[in-house]
Design a protein around this motif. Structure first.
Motif, PDB file in Angstrom:
ATOM      1  N   SER A 104      -4.978 -15.175  10.280  1.00  0.00           N
ATOM      2  CA  SER A 104      -5.056 -16.239   9.260  1.00  0.00           C
ATOM      3  C   SER A 104      -4.399 -17.515   9.754  1.00  0.00           C
ATOM      4  O   SER A 104      -4.934 -18.612   9.582  1.00  0.00           O
ATOM      5  CB  SER A 104      -4.401 -15.771   7.950  1.00  0.00           C
ATOM      6  N   ALA A 137       3.284 -17.317   1.743  1.00  0.00           N
ATOM      7  CA  ALA A 137       3.054 -17.586   0.317  1.00  0.00           C
ATOM      8  C   ALA A 137       4.010 -16.759  -0.542  1.00  0.00           C
ATOM      9  O   ALA A 137       4.306 -17.115  -1.679  1.00  0.00           O
ATOM     10  CB  ALA A 137       1.609 -17.239  -0.033  1.00  0.00           C
ATOM     11  N   SER A 177      -0.761  -5.188  -0.424  1.00  0.00           N
ATOM     12  CA  SER A 177      -0.941  -3.737  -0.638  1.00  0.00           C
ATOM     13  C   SER A 177       0.362  -3.040  -1.030  1.00  0.00           C
ATOM     14  O   SER A 177       0.356  -2.131  -1.859  1.00  0.00           O
ATOM     15  CB  SER A 177      -1.556  -3.093   0.600  1.00  0.00           C
ATOM     16  N   THR A 190      -5.544 -10.135   9.740  1.00  0.00           N
ATOM     17  CA  THR A 190      -4.076 -10.024   9.818  1.00  0.00           C
ATOM     18  C   THR A 190      -3.471 -11.403   9.547  1.00  0.00           C
ATOM     19  O   THR A 190      -4.172 -12.424   9.613  1.00  0.00           O
ATOM     20  CB  THR A 190      -3.610  -9.583  11.218  1.00  0.00           C
ATOM     21  N   ALA A 225      -3.845 -15.150   2.665  1.00  0.00           N
ATOM     22  CA  ALA A 225      -5.076 -14.359   2.652  1.00  0.00           C
ATOM     23  C   ALA A 225      -4.792 -12.868   2.616  1.00  0.00           C
ATOM     24  O   ALA A 225      -5.684 -12.055   2.864  1.00  0.00           O
ATOM     25  CB  ALA A 225      -5.931 -14.714   3.871  1.00  0.00           C
ATOM     26  N   GLY A 226      -3.544 -12.503   2.314  1.00  0.00           N
ATOM     27  CA  GLY A 226      -3.187 -11.082   2.255  1.00  0.00           C
ATOM     28  C   GLY A 226      -3.577 -10.473   0.917  1.00  0.00           C
ATOM     29  O   GLY A 226      -3.879 -11.179  -0.047  1.00  0.00           O
TER      30      GLY A 226
HETATM   31  N1  CTP Z   1      -1.402 -12.918   5.049  1.00  0.00           N
HETATM   32  C1  CTP Z   1      -2.560 -13.616   5.401  1.00  0.00           C
HETATM   33  N2  CTP Z   1      -3.625 -12.939   5.932  1.00  0.00           N
HETATM   34  C2  CTP Z   1      -3.574 -11.596   6.111  1.00  0.00           C
HETATM   35  C3  CTP Z   1      -2.393 -10.878   5.772  1.00  0.00           C
HETATM   36  C4  CTP Z   1      -1.314 -11.581   5.252  1.00  0.00           C
HETATM   37  O1  CTP Z   1      -2.627 -14.829   5.225  1.00  0.00           O
HETATM   38  N3  CTP Z   1      -4.649 -10.971   6.592  1.00  0.00           N
HETATM   39  C5  CTP Z   1      -0.278 -13.656   4.423  1.00  0.00           C
HETATM   40  C6  CTP Z   1       0.099 -13.126   3.053  1.00  0.00           C
HETATM   41  O2  CTP Z   1      -0.787 -13.634   2.059  1.00  0.00           O
HETATM   42  C7  CTP Z   1       1.531 -13.589   2.912  1.00  0.00           C
HETATM   43  C8  CTP Z   1       2.043 -13.630   4.357  1.00  0.00           C
HETATM   44  O3  CTP Z   1       0.890 -13.527   5.194  1.00  0.00           O
HETATM   45  O4  CTP Z   1       1.631 -14.893   2.390  1.00  0.00           O
HETATM   46  C9  CTP Z   1       3.049 -12.539   4.630  1.00  0.00           C
HETATM   47  O5  CTP Z   1       2.395 -11.279   4.643  1.00  0.00           O
HETATM   48  P1  CTP Z   1       2.791 -10.015   3.761  1.00  0.00           P
HETATM   49  O6  CTP Z   1       4.068 -10.243   3.031  1.00  0.00           O
HETATM   50  O7  CTP Z   1       2.661  -8.816   4.629  1.00  0.00           O
HETATM   51  O8  CTP Z   1       1.634 -10.048   2.632  1.00  0.00           O
HETATM   52  P2  CTP Z   1       0.433  -9.047   2.450  1.00  0.00           P
HETATM   53  O9  CTP Z   1      -0.169  -8.745   3.780  1.00  0.00           O
HETATM   54  O10 CTP Z   1      -0.443  -9.648   1.405  1.00  0.00           O
HETATM   55  O11 CTP Z   1       1.150  -7.783   1.841  1.00  0.00           O
HETATM   56  P3  CTP Z   1       1.040  -6.243   2.360  1.00  0.00           P
HETATM   57  O12 CTP Z   1       1.450  -6.260   3.810  1.00  0.00           O
HETATM   58  O13 CTP Z   1       1.979  -5.499   1.470  1.00  0.00           O
HETATM   59  O14 CTP Z   1      -0.391  -5.854   2.170  1.00  0.00           O
END
Ligand code: CTP
Ligand code: MG
Length: 234
Positions: free
Chosen positions: A86, A111, A15, A82, A11-12
């Motif tokens: 999730s 993921a 960024s 976060t 759910a990320g």
């Molecule tokens: N994730 C999630 N829910 C969130 C943030 C992250 O399910 N609110 C998941 C991401 O989709 C990923 C995993 O947690 O599969 C690891 O997080 P990260 O690598 O930090 O992914 P993102 O948060 O998407 O990337 P960024 O921090 O660069 O925004």
């Protein structure tokens, strides 16, 4: 007998990748990146089911055909703000739907780690299946570590003795992980083990490998693609 389930927080927004499309859907070897982790987890003989936690607003997921995984895959559209939210929301939803027992093992896997192998997955499960706490894949830190001051100059060199880089899957029982994540909602935990550690437990470190890195920045995507292509055409 307790069962083994995988849970993929997806759910990320990705960024740090800097792409409008969340990174789990960026193309990797002609598939959305998340496909690769799903494939490895669904193929595993020990894993009874794979929960995917999507952002409630996610429409991208439904553009692909996931029917080849229909025996094991369960979509939960309950992602939070976060990663920890999730995972906790996914654990709660799976329990509410009576899909898991509180004693079952949950393997939480990012993921964005498409290069996990069946060999590492089997190793993690075999090393932890009779463990009291659970644990995670990790690799010893290889580089020399520098602590910076505010001007980006080296304040001092950190010892890397006994330092590991945490990876996923991270494997804990449903009840322990739920309790741990519930009690750390005010702290910024970036993995599951740190929530369990905050309860006073000592998760076991299982030696992983460097290929199981997390795709975070644009250059990581090219590296993951090379690794997967090489595996498909040795
Ligand atoms: N994730 C999630 N829910 C969130 C943030 C992250 O399910 N609110 C998941 C991401 O989709 C990923 C995993 O947690 O599969 C690891 O997080 P990260 O690598 O930090 O992914 P993102 O948060 O998407 O990337 P960024 O921090 O660069 O925004
Ligand atoms: Mg993140």
């Amino acid at each position: 007998m307790s069962k083994f389930f995988a849970l993929i927080p997806a759910a990320g927004s990705g960024s740090r990748m800097g792409n409008e499309l969340p990174k789990q859907y960026l193309s990797l070897n002609n598939r959305p990146m998340i496909y690769h982790a799903i494939h490895t987890l669904c193929q595993n003989q020990f894993i009874a089911g794979v929960f995917i936690v999507l952002a409630p607003s996610d429409t991208e997921w439904f553009k692909y055909d996931w029917s080849e995984f229909s025996e094991k895959l369960v979509v939960l559209s309950c992602g939070g703000l976060t990663r920890a939210d999730s995972v906790l929301n996914g654990l709660t939803a799976a329990k509410q739907k009576n899909l898991v027992d509180t004693n079952d093992w949950i393997l939480v896997h990012d993921a964005a780690r498409p290069c996990l192998t069946s060999i590492l997955l089997d190793k993690l499960i075999n090393e932890l299946a009779i463990d009291k706490v659970g644990g995670l894949l990790a690799v010893p830190v290889a580089d020399t570590l520098k602590r910076s001051n505010t001007e980006n100059r080296v304040a001092h060199t950190e010892s890397r003795e006994n330092l590991w880089q945490a990876q996923t899957p991270q494997m804990f029982r449903h009840d322990l992980l739920t309790q741990a994540l519930r009690s750390t909602t005010n702290i910024n935990v970036t993995d599951d083990a740190s929530a369990v550690e905050a309860l006073g437990f000592y998760p076991k470190l299982v030696l992983g490998d460097a290929y199981n890195f997390k795709v975070t920045y644009p250059q990581d995507l090219a590296l993951a693609e090379l690794i997967i292509q090489k595996r498909n055409n040795p």
